[in-house]
Design a protein around this motif. Structure first.
Motif, PDB file in Angstrom:
ATOM      1  N   LEU A 164      32.708  92.475 -16.636  1.00  0.00           N
ATOM      2  CA  LEU A 164      31.539  91.677 -16.271  1.00  0.00           C
ATOM      3  C   LEU A 164      30.434  91.871 -17.306  1.00  0.00           C
ATOM      4  O   LEU A 164      30.136  93.002 -17.706  1.00  0.00           O
ATOM      5  N   VAL A 165      29.828  90.756 -17.720  1.00  0.00           N
ATOM      6  CA  VAL A 165      28.783  90.764 -18.738  1.00  0.00           C
ATOM      7  C   VAL A 165      27.544  90.102 -18.154  1.00  0.00           C
ATOM      8  O   VAL A 165      27.632  89.045 -17.528  1.00  0.00           O
ATOM      9  N   GLU A 166      26.397  90.737 -18.361  1.00  0.00           N
ATOM     10  CA  GLU A 166      25.121  90.199 -17.881  1.00  0.00           C
ATOM     11  C   GLU A 166      24.111  90.258 -19.015  1.00  0.00           C
ATOM     12  O   GLU A 166      24.059  91.249 -19.759  1.00  0.00           O
ATOM     13  N   GLY A 167      23.334  89.195 -19.199  1.00  0.00           N
ATOM     14  CA  GLY A 167      22.288  89.164 -20.207  1.00  0.00           C
ATOM     15  C   GLY A 167      20.976  88.734 -19.569  1.00  0.00           C
ATOM     16  O   GLY A 167      20.907  87.692 -18.918  1.00  0.00           O
ATOM     17  N   ARG A 168      19.942  89.524 -19.763  1.00  0.00           N
ATOM     18  CA  ARG A 168      18.661  89.254 -19.114  1.00  0.00           C
ATOM     19  C   ARG A 168      17.516  89.613 -20.048  1.00  0.00           C
ATOM     20  O   ARG A 168      17.695  90.351 -21.015  1.00  0.00           O
ATOM     21  N   ARG A 169      16.364  89.075 -19.742  1.00  0.00           N
ATOM     22  CA  ARG A 169      15.152  89.389 -20.493  1.00  0.00           C
ATOM     23  C   ARG A 169      14.373  90.463 -19.742  1.00  0.00           C
ATOM     24  O   ARG A 169      14.206  90.376 -18.520  1.00  0.00           O
ATOM     25  N   GLU A 170      13.897  91.468 -20.466  1.00  0.00           N
ATOM     26  CA  GLU A 170      13.056  92.518 -19.893  1.00  0.00           C
ATOM     27  C   GLU A 170      11.788  92.599 -20.729  1.00  0.00           C
ATOM     28  O   GLU A 170      11.743  93.248 -21.776  1.00  0.00           O
ATOM     29  N   GLY A 171      10.745  91.903 -20.277  1.00  0.00           N
ATOM     30  CA  GLY A 171       9.508  91.865 -21.034  1.00  0.00           C
ATOM     31  C   GLY A 171       9.710  91.096 -22.333  1.00  0.00           C
ATOM     32  O   GLY A 171      10.190  89.959 -22.349  1.00  0.00           O
ATOM     33  N   THR A 213      11.714  92.210 -24.690  1.00  0.00           N
ATOM     34  CA  THR A 213      13.046  92.539 -25.184  1.00  0.00           C
ATOM     35  C   THR A 213      14.100  91.820 -24.358  1.00  0.00           C
ATOM     36  O   THR A 213      13.802  91.152 -23.366  1.00  0.00           O
ATOM     37  N   ALA A 214      15.353  91.972 -24.780  1.00  0.00           N
ATOM     38  CA  ALA A 214      16.492  91.416 -24.048  1.00  0.00           C
ATOM     39  C   ALA A 214      17.545  92.501 -23.890  1.00  0.00           C
ATOM     40  O   ALA A 214      17.701  93.370 -24.757  1.00  0.00           O
ATOM     41  N   VAL A 215      18.270  92.462 -22.784  1.00  0.00           N
ATOM     42  CA  VAL A 215      19.266  93.483 -22.463  1.00  0.00           C
ATOM     43  C   VAL A 215      20.578  92.793 -22.141  1.00  0.00           C
ATOM     44  O   VAL A 215      20.619  91.813 -21.382  1.00  0.00           O
ATOM     45  N   VAL A 216      21.660  93.295 -22.737  1.00  0.00           N
ATOM     46  CA  VAL A 216      23.027  92.841 -22.435  1.00  0.00           C
ATOM     47  C   VAL A 216      23.786  94.030 -21.862  1.00  0.00           C
ATOM     48  O   VAL A 216      23.800  95.112 -22.452  1.00  0.00           O
ATOM     49  N   LEU A 241      13.619  90.864 -32.570  1.00  0.00           N
ATOM     50  CA  LEU A 241      14.804  90.017 -32.692  1.00  0.00           C
ATOM     51  C   LEU A 241      14.884  88.958 -31.605  1.00  0.00           C
ATOM     52  O   LEU A 241      15.710  88.049 -31.697  1.00  0.00           O
ATOM     53  N   VAL A 242      14.081  89.079 -30.554  1.00  0.00           N
ATOM     54  CA  VAL A 242      14.159  88.161 -29.416  1.00  0.00           C
ATOM     55  C   VAL A 242      13.091  87.075 -29.594  1.00  0.00           C
ATOM     56  O   VAL A 242      11.903  87.374 -29.733  1.00  0.00           O
ATOM     57  N   LEU A 243      13.534  85.836 -29.592  1.00  0.00           N
ATOM     58  CA  LEU A 243      12.640  84.701 -29.766  1.00  0.00           C
ATOM     59  C   LEU A 243      12.612  83.862 -28.496  1.00  0.00           C
ATOM     60  O   LEU A 243      13.570  83.866 -27.711  1.00  0.00           O
ATOM     61  N   ASP A 244      11.535  83.126 -28.305  1.00  0.00           N
ATOM     62  CA  ASP A 244      11.476  82.175 -27.200  1.00  0.00           C
ATOM     63  C   ASP A 244      12.405  81.012 -27.483  1.00  0.00           C
ATOM     64  O   ASP A 244      12.927  80.844 -28.581  1.00  0.00           O
ATOM     65  N   THR A 245      12.587  80.159 -26.475  1.00  0.00           N
ATOM     66  CA  THR A 245      13.494  79.018 -26.632  1.00  0.00           C
ATOM     67  C   THR A 245      12.975  78.095 -27.726  1.00  0.00           C
ATOM     68  O   THR A 245      11.863  77.560 -27.628  1.00  0.00           O
ATOM     69  N   PRO A 246      13.754  77.912 -28.825  1.00  0.00           N
ATOM     70  CA  PRO A 246      13.275  77.064 -29.907  1.00  0.00           C
ATOM     71  C   PRO A 246      13.408  75.592 -29.548  1.00  0.00           C
ATOM     72  O   PRO A 246      14.160  75.208 -28.653  1.00  0.00           O
ATOM     73  N   ALA A 247      12.654  74.747 -30.275  1.00  0.00           N
ATOM     74  CA  ALA A 247      12.773  73.303 -30.082  1.00  0.00           C
ATOM     75  C   ALA A 247      14.130  72.852 -30.577  1.00  0.00           C
ATOM     76  O   ALA A 247      14.646  73.352 -31.574  1.00  0.00           O
ATOM     77  N   ALA A 292      28.099  99.683 -20.753  1.00  0.00           N
ATOM     78  CA  ALA A 292      27.512  99.721 -22.093  1.00  0.00           C
ATOM     79  C   ALA A 292      26.293  98.794 -22.086  1.00  0.00           C
ATOM     80  O   ALA A 292      26.414  97.611 -21.801  1.00  0.00           O
ATOM     81  N   ILE A 293      25.109  99.337 -22.390  1.00  0.00           N
ATOM     82  CA  ILE A 293      23.852  98.602 -22.315  1.00  0.00           C
ATOM     83  C   ILE A 293      23.285  98.479 -23.722  1.00  0.00           C
ATOM     84  O   ILE A 293      23.068  99.478 -24.406  1.00  0.00           O
ATOM     85  N   VAL A 294      23.071  97.247 -24.147  1.00  0.00           N
ATOM     86  CA  VAL A 294      22.508  96.957 -25.468  1.00  0.00           C
ATOM     87  C   VAL A 294      21.123  96.352 -25.257  1.00  0.00           C
ATOM     88  O   VAL A 294      20.979  95.339 -24.565  1.00  0.00           O
ATOM     89  N   GLN A 295      20.108  96.973 -25.868  1.00  0.00           N
ATOM     90  CA  GLN A 295      18.736  96.466 -25.778  1.00  0.00           C
ATOM     91  C   GLN A 295      18.317  95.931 -27.143  1.00  0.00           C
ATOM     92  O   GLN A 295      18.326  96.652 -28.137  1.00  0.00           O
ATOM     93  N   LEU A 296      17.971  94.640 -27.189  1.00  0.00           N
ATOM     94  CA  LEU A 296      17.512  93.998 -28.407  1.00  0.00           C
ATOM     95  C   LEU A 296      16.000  94.136 -28.491  1.00  0.00           C
ATOM     96  O   LEU A 296      15.287  93.817 -27.530  1.00  0.00           O
TER      97      LEU A 296
END
Length: 619
Positions: free
Chosen positions: A451-458, A460-463, A535-541, A527-531
Motif C-alpha cells: 500500500l502506497v500513500e502520498g500526502r501533503r504535510e505543511g 512538505t510532502a510525505v510518501v 522540492l514541493v511545488l503547488d499545482t502548476p498551470a 518506509a516513509i519518504v519526506q520531500l
C-alpha cells in the motif's frame, strides 16, 4: 624504555587470571539469562503451543459461527418454530466455543430473532460472514510467527483448510437462497473456484496423513455440500489435534537442545578456568627488555611508504569508478536502442496479445535501465535528465512502479492531487521510490499488496510505503535508519543491499528524509519518504501540448493509467482475506469490461503506452 613485564610488587598470575576469568564468567551469566528467557512464559519455547492453541480456537469459532449463519438463514426463510429452536440451540453451541463474543454479535442475534420473512437475509448473512472472516484471517496469519518448520507447515495447511471450508459454506448459502441471476452465477462460480484453490494449496503443504484423510472427503460441489462440510469439520478437528502433537514434539526437541547447550557451556567454562589457573601458576615475571630507538630516516621512509599506499588506493578507487561508469553508460545506450525498437514494433502491431508481449519486453528494458542507474549512482555519477516542467506526485509513483518486477502488487490508498515535484529532482525521487517499492515487494508476502500513500504535510510532502512482511527487530531497524541518514561507503558486507545504498545517496543529494518504521499493527514495515519544501511545488498551470504531440484516443472506460504488460490500475479496493483472486470476468462498480475489436484494442494499448512514458523517460 619499553617493558614486557608487570611492574615490581604486582604479581602477573592474579592479573592474568582476572583478565581471562571475567569474560568466561560473563559468558556463563549470559547463558543463564538466555536459558531463563528461553524457558520463561514469554520466551520462544511456548510460542509453538501458544500459536497452535490460538489457531485451534479460531477454527472452532469459525465453524460454529458458520453453522449459526446457516441456521439464521433457515429461520429467516421459513420462520418456523422448528427453525427457531435449531437457531437457539446453535447459538448456545457457538457461545460455548467462543472465548469472547465478537462486537455486534448479540445485537445481530436479536435482529435475526425478531425479523420477519419479508426482510432480505443478505444484510444479516454479510455481518455473520465478516465475523467469520476475522477468525479465518487470524488462522492464516498465525504461521507468520517464528515457529519450527514442521509446525509452521502444518499451520499453513490448516489456514488453507479453514478457507476451503468457508468457501464451501458460501456455496451452500448461495444454493439455499437460489437466485437465478447473472450476479448469482458469477458469485457461485467464484466461491467454487476459491474452494478448489484452497484445497489445492492445502494438499501442497499438508503432511501425508492429512492428505490421505482429505482424499476421503466427498466432493461438495457435485451435490449437497453438507456431507462435505461435515467431513471438513472432522478433518479440522483431526488437524488441530495433530498440530498440538507437533508443537509438543518441537518443545521437547527445544528442551534437549537447551540442556545440551548449557552442558557444553558449563564444560567450556570449567575447562577454561582450569587452564587459566594452570597458566597463572606457571607464569614468571620476565626481565625488562629495552627496545632500540627508532632511526629518524627509517621513520621518514615508513611515512613516505604509507602516503604512497594511500595515494595508490585513491587512484585505484577512481579508476574503478570510471570503469563502472563507462560500462553502465554503454549498457544504458544499448537499453535505449532496445526501447526504440520496441516502440517501433508496438506502433505497427495490431494483435492485442502480441502487443502485450511487446509491453512485457518494454518493461524488462526499463528495469535494465534502472539497474544501470544503480551502478551510476554507486560510482558517483549524475543520473538526472534535464526537465523543464514539474511532475505530479501520482505520475512519479507510477513511474517508480513501472521500474520494478512485481508492479501489479502496488496499490494506492490516497494520493494528494496538488503535490508536484521540482523538475531537477524528478528522476532521483523516482529512483528512490522504485528502490522502496522493490524492497517491499521482495520481502513482503507474495499474496499481499503493498500500500502506497502520498500526502501533503505543511510545506512538505510525505510518501508512505507499507508491506506485510516479517519486519525487522529494533537493532537492525536502527542500523538501517542510521545508514539512510548518513550513507557510509559501500563495503563487502553490504554489497548485496545495493538498493539501500542507492536510496541513501540519492536522498542525501536532494535533502530527502527516508525512515523505516514498524506499522501500528506490528506486522510488516513502513518506509516513509519526506520531500523538503524546496522540492514541493503547488499545482502548476496546465502547459499547452507541443505542436508535434500525439493526441490520445478517448478511453472506453474510466480507469487508471496502465503499466507495461498489464491492465490499467484500478482504484484500490479492500481485498477479501478469505479467497485468493479467481481468474475470470470481474465486474467493478464502474461497469463491465468493454469488449474491443483488434483495431480499438490497438488504440487502447497505444494509450497505455503513453501512460508509461514518464516511467521510461526517468529510467
Amino acid at each position: 624504555m619499553l617493558v614486557d613485564a608487570a611492574p615490581a610488587g604486582r604479581p602477573t598470575g592474579p592479573r592474568l587470571a582476572t583478565v581471562l576469568l571475567l569474560p568466561l564468567l560473563g559468558l556463563l551469566a549470559a547463558a543463564g539469562v538466555a536459558a531463563y528467557l528461553y524457558t520463561g512464559p514469554s520466551g520462544r519455547m511456548d510460542d509453538p503451543r501458544t500459536a497452535v492453541t490460538a489457531g485451534v480456537a479460531a477454527d472452532r469459532a469459525a465453524t460454529e459461527l458458520s453453522k449459526e449463519r446457516l441456521a439464521a438463514l433457515s429461520l429467516l426463510l421459513t420462520g418456523s418454530d422448528q427453525a427457531r429452536a435449531a437457531y437457539n440451540t446453535q447459538v448456545a453451541a457457538t457461545d460455548a466455543a467462543l472465548a469472547a463474543r465478537p462486537d455486534g454479535l448479540a445485537d445481530l442475534r436479536t435482529r435475526v430473532t425478531v425479523a420477519s420473512q419479508e426482510v432480505a437475509a443478505g444484510d444479516f448473512l454479510m455481518q455473520y460472514t465478516q465475523m467469520i472472516s476475522e477468525f479465518v484471517a487470524l488462522r492464516q496469519d498465525l504461521p507468520h510467527a517464528a515457529t519450527p518448520a514442521p509446525v509452521h507447515a502444518a499451520m499453513r495447511a490448516s489456514g488453507w483448510l479453514a478457507v476451503a471450508r468457508e468457501q464451501l459454506a458460501q456455496v451452500q448459502l448461495l444454493e439455499r437462497r437460489g437466485a437465478d441471476t447473472q450476479a448469482w452465477h458469477e458469485n457461485l462460480a467464484a466461491h467454487r473456484a476459491a474452494h478448489l484453490d484452497a484445497l489445492r494449496r492445502f494438499a501442497e503443504t499438508a503432511p501425508a496423513a492429512w492428505r490421505d484423510r482429505l482424499a476421503r472427503v466427498p466432493n461438495g460441489l457435485a451435490g449437497d455440500p453438507q456431507p462435505a462440510l461435515d467431513a471438513l469439520t472432522d478433518l479440522t478437528a483431526y488437524t488441530g489435534t495433530d498440530e498440538s502433537r507437533l508443537a509438543d514434539s518441537a518443545r521437547n526437541e527445544q528442551n534437549r537442545t537447551l540442556i545440551l547447550g548449557l552442558a557444553a557451556t558449563i564444560a567450556v567454562v570449567a575447562g577454561s578456568i582450569a587452564l587459566t589457573v594452570r597458566a597463572a601458576r606457571a607464569t614468571r615475571r620476565p626481565r625488562p627488555r629495552s627496545s632500540p630507538p627508532l632511526d629518524p630516516e627509517e621513520f621518514q621512509v615508513v611515512r613516505q611508504e604509507a602516503a604512497r599506499a594511500v595515494a595508490e588506493q585513491a587512484a585505484l578507487r577512481a579508476g574503478t569508478s570510471a570503469a563502472v561508469i563507462g560500462l553502465a553508460r554503454r549498457s544504458q545506450r544499448l537499453a535505449d536502442e532496445l526501447v526504440h525498437h520496441l516502440d517501433t514494433a508496438e506502433r505497427d502491431e495490431a494483435d492485442p496479445d502480441r502487443l502485450g508481449q511487446l509491453f512485457a519486453l518494454d518493461h524488462l528494458a526499463t528495469r535494465i535501465r534502472h539497474d544501470n542507474q544503480r551502478l551510476l549512482v554507486l560510482a558517483g555519477a549524475d543520473t538526472g535528465v534535464g526537465r523543464r516542467d514539474p511532475v505530479s506526485l501520482l505520475d512519479l509513483l507510477r513511474a517508480a512502479q513501472s521500474r520494478i518486477e512485481d508492479y501489479p502488487r502496488i496499490e494506492y490508498s490516497m494520493i494528494a492531487p496538488d503535490v508536484h515535484v521540482a523538475p531537477d529532482a524528478v528522476d532521483d525521487v523516482v529512483h528512490v521510490l522504485a528502490e522502496l517499492f522493490d524492497n517491499a515487494t521482495r520481502y513482503g508476502p507474495p499474496d499481499r499488496p503493498v500500500l502506497v500513500e502520498g500526502r501533503r504535510e505543511g510545506a512538505t510532502a510525505v510518501v508512505e510505503v507499507a508491506d506485510r512482511g516479517p519486519g525487522l527487530d529494533r537493532q537492525r531497524l536502527a542500523e538501517l535508519n542510521a545508514r539512510l541518514a548518513d550513507p557510509p561507503p559501500l563495503d563487502a558486507a553490504e554489497a548485496h543491499r545495493t538498493g539501500l545504498a542507492v536510496a541513501a545517496r540519492l536522498a542525501a543529494r536532494h535533502g530527502l528524509t527516508v525512515t523505516l518504521r514498524p506499522p501500528p499493527s506490528g506486522h510488516g514495515l513502513r518506509a516513509i519518504v519526506q520531500l523538503p519544501a524546496t522540492l514541493v511545488l503547488d499545482t502548476p498551470a496546465p502547459a499547452a501540448d507541443p505542436p508535434a504531440a500525439r493526441r490520445l484516443p478517448p478511453r472506453p472506460f474510466e480507469r487508471g493509467q496502465a503499466l507495461p504488460g498489464g491492465e490499467p490500475v484500478d482504484i484500490p479496493h479492500p481485498r477479501s482475506t478469505l479467497a485468493p483472486v479467481v481468474p475470470g470476468p470481474v465486474h467493478t462498480p464502474d461497469g463491465p469490461t468493454v469488449d474491443l475489436d483488434p483495431g480499438a484494442a490497438k488504440e487502447l494499448m497505444t494509450g497505455y503506452q503513453h501512460a508509461t512514458t514518464e516511467g521510461r523517460s526517468s529510467a
